[in-house]
Design a protein around this motif. Structure first.
Motif, PDB file in Angstrom:
ATOM      1  N   LEU A  75       9.731  28.809  51.433  1.00  0.00           N
ATOM      2  CA  LEU A  75      11.013  29.466  51.157  1.00  0.00           C
ATOM      3  C   LEU A  75      11.715  28.891  49.935  1.00  0.00           C
ATOM      4  O   LEU A  75      12.374  29.608  49.182  1.00  0.00           O
ATOM      5  CB  LEU A  75      11.961  29.282  52.352  1.00  0.00           C
ATOM      6  N   LEU A  76      11.600  27.571  49.751  1.00  0.00           N
ATOM      7  CA  LEU A  76      12.322  26.935  48.647  1.00  0.00           C
ATOM      8  C   LEU A  76      11.831  27.462  47.298  1.00  0.00           C
ATOM      9  O   LEU A  76      12.596  27.530  46.341  1.00  0.00           O
ATOM     10  CB  LEU A  76      12.168  25.415  48.715  1.00  0.00           C
ATOM     11  N   LEU A  77      10.565  27.874  47.266  1.00  0.00           N
ATOM     12  CA  LEU A  77      10.001  28.406  46.029  1.00  0.00           C
ATOM     13  C   LEU A  77      10.689  29.728  45.639  1.00  0.00           C
ATOM     14  O   LEU A  77      10.848  30.021  44.447  1.00  0.00           O
ATOM     15  CB  LEU A  77       8.490  28.607  46.204  1.00  0.00           C
ATOM     16  N   LEU A  78      11.117  30.514  46.641  1.00  0.00           N
ATOM     17  CA  LEU A  78      11.833  31.759  46.348  1.00  0.00           C
ATOM     18  C   LEU A  78      13.137  31.441  45.615  1.00  0.00           C
ATOM     19  O   LEU A  78      13.479  32.070  44.607  1.00  0.00           O
ATOM     20  CB  LEU A  78      12.147  32.535  47.633  1.00  0.00           C
ATOM     21  N   LEU A  79      13.869  30.452  46.145  1.00  0.00           N
ATOM     22  CA  LEU A  79      15.131  30.060  45.504  1.00  0.00           C
ATOM     23  C   LEU A  79      14.864  29.465  44.123  1.00  0.00           C
ATOM     24  O   LEU A  79      15.604  29.731  43.166  1.00  0.00           O
ATOM     25  CB  LEU A  79      15.868  29.053  46.399  1.00  0.00           C
ATOM     26  N   SER A 139      16.145  38.348  51.471  1.00  0.00           N
ATOM     27  CA  SER A 139      15.823  39.560  50.717  1.00  0.00           C
ATOM     28  C   SER A 139      16.792  39.770  49.555  1.00  0.00           C
ATOM     29  O   SER A 139      16.386  40.098  48.446  1.00  0.00           O
ATOM     30  CB  SER A 139      15.901  40.801  51.605  1.00  0.00           C
ATOM     31  N   ASN A 140      18.081  39.592  49.830  1.00  0.00           N
ATOM     32  CA  ASN A 140      19.075  39.878  48.795  1.00  0.00           C
ATOM     33  C   ASN A 140      19.068  38.835  47.685  1.00  0.00           C
ATOM     34  O   ASN A 140      19.300  39.155  46.520  1.00  0.00           O
ATOM     35  CB  ASN A 140      20.456  40.035  49.419  1.00  0.00           C
ATOM     36  N   LEU A 141      18.792  37.595  48.043  1.00  0.00           N
ATOM     37  CA  LEU A 141      18.662  36.538  47.043  1.00  0.00           C
ATOM     38  C   LEU A 141      17.513  36.885  46.098  1.00  0.00           C
ATOM     39  O   LEU A 141      17.633  36.812  44.873  1.00  0.00           O
ATOM     40  CB  LEU A 141      18.392  35.212  47.764  1.00  0.00           C
ATOM     41  N   TYR A 142      16.383  37.280  46.670  1.00  0.00           N
ATOM     42  CA  TYR A 142      15.175  37.591  45.897  1.00  0.00           C
ATOM     43  C   TYR A 142      15.392  38.852  45.044  1.00  0.00           C
ATOM     44  O   TYR A 142      14.929  38.937  43.918  1.00  0.00           O
ATOM     45  CB  TYR A 142      14.012  37.791  46.871  1.00  0.00           C
TER      46      TYR A 142
END
Lengths: 102, 496
Positions: B3-7, B201-204
């Motif tokens: 998950l941290l990679l998405l951020l 989802s919205n962050l991405y």
């Protein structure tokens, strides 16, 4: 190279970084800008140079796939070197937009 | 994938843009990433990071701090009692508990838990320097432990690994796909899978996330207007209350483009009101479970518009969960495990990379081929639309006939005097089970049990007409609008 999902790789010739989303069953040669992609922790020796004739480099957040070997990569840092698998260019994976459920 | 990679990708792509907002507090992507690493230091050496609180900055910071520390994030319902929270926290081991209620924080600290106030946690994380640390990519570790709503049994913790949640995000939304002016209002609680899915989802996608601490219909409507909100996700009970507010002030929601709803069955009457009040808004019905990392099927805006325009097939599908995501497979099986053809009901099984089906401390519920039994009953029509009848455990078996409580409830809700209704099965010596309906009347209306039964009989067969009708002032619901049938059933059984 034998790949596994969640594996981080980076380019030897540009800023590109990718993560393996789907790994092929067998070994493959992954390249970026004409030089092999490096595993996490591996340093570029500076000998390789960017081959621009291979095409455009990956864009942040885009997925790149090859159906023949069953490979999918996600670009986590954009770069200039085109991504290849066993010498073939990886194709950008077009996503059909879904209705927003979140 | 982690998950941290998405951020990390969002911070690399547009680090200076505001990604989360709560009241007057805002965080850019780069600030959120830095705060996650700082928060990870507070959680270092623990076995989990639990969050007991409402929507706010502590939620995204806590989720990503847990990922950076390599421990699971455990959002808990802040409405639970101290004893209940203690019971859920105890098996987690040495946990850092971030709590935003002062009394709750003090009470949990007194029980021996390591507690940080949410304000303190956020302030310390935000005060730290720029992000430093090697962002993990591996996705095998548990990212989130999420207690399922437990409408039919005691709650259990679903284990969602990083790879489940990232597969969902990568498979369903396009990185940076949102327009520059898009903003989403998040009011579903943080301990619900929709709250987590909304965040990720919205962050991405690149949509500014605006948090409402807790849902309240007037505040929700006011926030949509003030913040020029373009997107939102709500549960059906919220939808009904939003309609009440819009009905009263008649000002609509001009900025809103898309509204998705899900989390429980939406009564047709509510949906019709929404379509009339917000004719220009794209509506999407989402169906999913905690164990499937949120949404697995969607009924999109085009289906809603076709229904509104009178297409009979589309109208029938308005009560469906829509079509299964391209990344998910669905199979309807009979009790022997055989796949059912289109139109035949049975238990719904699903398979896909976002499907976990794993519970803490128990054997995984997936079969040998990776299929997960949802314990929901339903069927798929010839065009691939998925219809949900309800929980398998809720199915009433009366004289050998399988009866979905939802079918009877839908009919009774059409009565103008009936505000809410719960249909459950009660043990019966002759029929195996008999059908009981608990009815909540609208204010200033009068209705007796025979009138309720007569009304049901006009649309349903005699075998589906409630044998028993009782009246109540209110029904027990979870925070997200799911009826607590086991409570209704226990109350009825105790009364008879």
């Amino acid at each position: 190279m034998k790949l596994r999902p969640g594996q981080k790789l980076h380019s030897a010739v540009c800023d590109a970084q990718v993560v393996v989303v789907k790994a092929p069953a067998g070994e493959v040669e992954l390249g970026c800008g004409g030089a092999p992609l490096l595993d996490d922790g591996q340093e570029a020796d500076g000998a390789a140079t960017l081959d621009e004739s291979l095409g455009e480099g990956p864009l942040l957040g885009k997925r790149y796939a090859d159906e023949e070997v069953g490979l999918e990569l996600l670009c986590t840092r954009a770069g200039k070197g085109a991504l290849t698998v066993d010498g073939r260019p990886l194709l950008i994976k077009g996503a059909k937009p879904l209705p927003s459920s979140d | 994938m982690n998950l941290l990679l998405l951020l990390d990708m969002v911070a690399a792509g547009r680090g200076d843009e505001v990604v989360v907002q709560s009241g007057d507090h805002r965080l850019t992507a780069a600030e959120l990433l830095a705060a996650a690493w700082a928060g990870a230091e507070a959680a270092a050496g623990t076995s989990a990071l639990a969050y007991v609180g409402t929507n706010g900055l502590a939620l995204p910071i806590g989720l990503f701090a847990a990922a950076a520390a390599g421990v699971p994030f455990v959002p808990l319902n802040y409405r639970l009692t101290e004893d209940q929270l203690h019971d859920l926290l105890a098996p987690l081991g040495d946990t850092l508990v971030v709590a935003d209620g002062e009394d709750q924080a003090a009470a949990l600290a007194a029980r021996g838990h390591r507690v940080l106030g949410a304000g303190e946690f956020v302030a310390a994380a935000r005060g730290a320097g720029p992000a430093a640390g090697d962002v993990p990519a591996e996705g095998e570790a548990p990212a989130v432990l999420l207690y399922t709503s437990g409408t039919t049994a005691a709650p259990k913790a679903a284990v969602l690994r990083h790879r489940h949640l990232t597969s969902y995000v990568i498979g369903t939304v396009e990185f940076g796909g949102a327009g520059p002016d898009e903003a989403v209002l998040v009011s579903v609680p943080p301990y619900h899978v929709a709250g987590l899915a909304n965040l990720l989802s919205n962050l991405y996608l690149g949509r500014r996330i605006v948090y409402l601490a807790q849902f309240d219909a007037p505040a929700w409507v006011e926030s949509v207007r003030r913040e020029s909100i373009t997107n939102a996700m709500v549960v059906p009970t919220m939808l009904a209350r939003i309609c009440d507010v819009l009905d009263e002030d008649g000002e609509g929601l001009p900025s809103l483009r898309a509204l998705s709803y899900g989390g429980a069955r939406t009564p047709a009457t509510v949906l019709q009101r929404v379509m009339a009040l917000l004719p220009d808004v794209d509506l999407t019905n989402a169906y999913g479970l905690t164990e499937t990392s949120s949404t697995i099927a969607v009924l999109g805006p085009e289906d809603h518009r076709a229904a509104r325009d009178g297409d009979p097939d589309a109208s029938a599908r308005l009560s469906s969960a829509g079509q299964v995501l391209p990344t998910v497979e669905v199979e309807v099986r009979d009790p022997l495990g055989d796949a059912q053809p289109a139109g035949e009901p049975g238990e719904i099984w699903v398979r896909g990379e976002q499907v976990s089906g794993e519970y803490a401390g128990r054997d995984a519920s997936l079969d040998d081929d990776g299929w997960f039994p949802t314990r929901d009953r339903g069927w798929v029509d010839a065009e691939g639309y998925l219809f949900i009848e309800g929980r398998s455990d809720d199915t009433i078996i009366r004289g050998g006939e399988n009866i979905a409580p939802a079918e009877i409830e839908e009919v009774l809700l059409q009565h103008p005097a009936i505000a809410q209704v719960a249909v459950v099965g009660l043990p019966d010596d002759e029929w195996g089970q008999r059908i009981a309906a608990v009815v909540v009347l609208r204010p200033d209306t009068v209705l007796d049990a025979d009138e309720v039964r007569d009304f049901a009989r006009t649309s349903l067969r005699g075998s589906k007409t409630p044998d028993v009708v009782t009246f109540a002032d209110a029904l027990p619901f979870t925070e997200t609008g799911k009826l607590l049938r086991r409570v209704v059933q226990a109350d009825l059984a105790a009364a008879t």
